[in-house]
Design a protein around this motif. Structure first.
Motif, PDB file in Angstrom:
ATOM      1  N   THR A   1       0.710  -1.070   0.171  1.00 33.99           N
ATOM      2  CA  THR A   1      -0.057   0.006   0.023  1.00 33.99           C
ATOM      3  C   THR A   1       0.972   1.286   0.103  1.00 33.99           C
TER       4      THR A   1
ATOM      5  N   SER B   1      -4.360   6.667   4.031  1.00 32.56           N
ATOM      6  CA  SER B   1      -4.191   6.043   2.791  1.00 32.56           C
ATOM      7  C   SER B   1      -5.435   5.663   2.408  1.00 32.56           C
TER       8      SER B   1
ATOM      9  N   ARG C   1      -6.803   2.409  -0.368  1.00 32.49           N
ATOM     10  CA  ARG C   1      -6.276   1.283  -1.028  1.00 32.49           C
ATOM     11  C   ARG C   1      -7.668   0.905  -2.102  1.00 32.49           C
TER      12      ARG C   1
ATOM     13  N   THR D   1      -9.193  -1.715  -5.038  1.00 32.03           N
ATOM     14  CA  THR D   1      -9.015  -2.832  -5.930  1.00 32.03           C
ATOM     15  C   THR D   1     -10.232  -2.801  -6.855  1.00 32.03           C
TER      16      THR D   1
END
Length: 264
Positions: free
Chosen positions: A115, A218, A220, A222
């Motif tokens: 990450t 953060s 992330r 997908t």
């Protein structure tokens, strides 16, 4: 670098509770030794303080001022930095080679845990401590050629210990620490009896030192694919850390059966 390892399973008259990592006791794996019992990690009692009292550094605060604030928060904790541990109960993968009597324990799947972070140029391997599902929904999506599928979308909120990719990739391999481009794993001498006792019954305890920048945010993402129509968005809070040592623990009894320090 040698770990301490039992050659037989340890029996105890109690069972472990699920790891919540909120203990307020200090943790030094290299002093605890084989046979010691540690039911919980303590990292969340420290990271909760950091999240509430410190938070991520913003552009209007100097690094020195942020470091000073972080030091005050850490000093207020009953747990000394470097005496911080987190315990992992779920998804611990082990493999046993009976001919060689060697037990492999996987620590970090590098591609799975990779990450980044906002306002930080480093890449990290994130190890989830808590996970909360914020939203689930379905929608139909199509590609440029008109092929489509129903997509399952999940929005998560996770709290993670984050190890610098550069630091982990630089860890020295040894007889017991195997560090490749794919994974960081342990390979330990183990009798068939010990390996059998740990089958589907292994916990890991990681001793860490929290390091600057202490708290990062953060996201992330997908993306969905036709072959795998699942989308996930992980809103991550990252707590950067240095890995000091790892213990292999019998999940049911809580007994530590091996401890391996990491060579930086």
């Amino acid at each position: 670098m040698r770990s301490i390892l039992l050659t037989i399973a340890i029996a105890a008259a109690f069972t472990c509770s699920a790891a919540d990592n909120r203990s307020r006791e200090t943790c030094d794996l290299q002093l605890e030794g084989v046979g010691s019992i540690r039911l919980q990690g303590n990292v969340l009692s420290v990271t909760d303080m950091l999240a509430a009292s410190l938070g991520p550094k913003d552009e209007f605060e100097s690094s020195a001022a942020y470091q000073q604030r972080a030091d005050k928060v850490l000093q207020a904790s009953p747990i000394a930095n470097g005496m911080i541990c987190f315990r992992q109960d779920s998804a611990v993968t082990t493999l046993y080679d009976a001919d060689r009597q060697r037990l492999t324990v996987y620590l970090i799947n590098k591609s799975l845990n990779l990450t980044g972070a906002k306002n930080d140029s480093k890449i990290y391997y994130a190890m989830p401590l808590t996970r909360k599902i914020l939203k689930r929904e379905k929608y139909r999506a199509e590609n440029a050629f008109g092929a489509g599928a129903m997509v399952d979308k999940t929005v998560l909120q996770t709290v993670n210990v984050a190890f610098s990719k550069k630091d982990i990739d630089a860890l020295a391999s040894s007889e017991e620490v195997i560090n490749t481009g794919v994974a960081l794993r342990l390979e330990l001498d183990a009798s068939p009896e010990l390996a059998r006792s740990l089958n589907n019954n292994t916990s890991l305890v990681y001793q860490i030192e929290l390091i600057e920048p202490f708290v990062l945010a953060s996201r992330r993402w997908t993306p969905p694919l036709l072959s795998s129509p699942f989308e996930s968005v992980d809103q991550q809070t990252l707590f950067p850390a240095r890995l000091i040592a790892v213990s292999v623990q019998n999940e049911k009894t809580g007994a530590i059966v091996a401890t391996v320090p990491m060579a930086h």
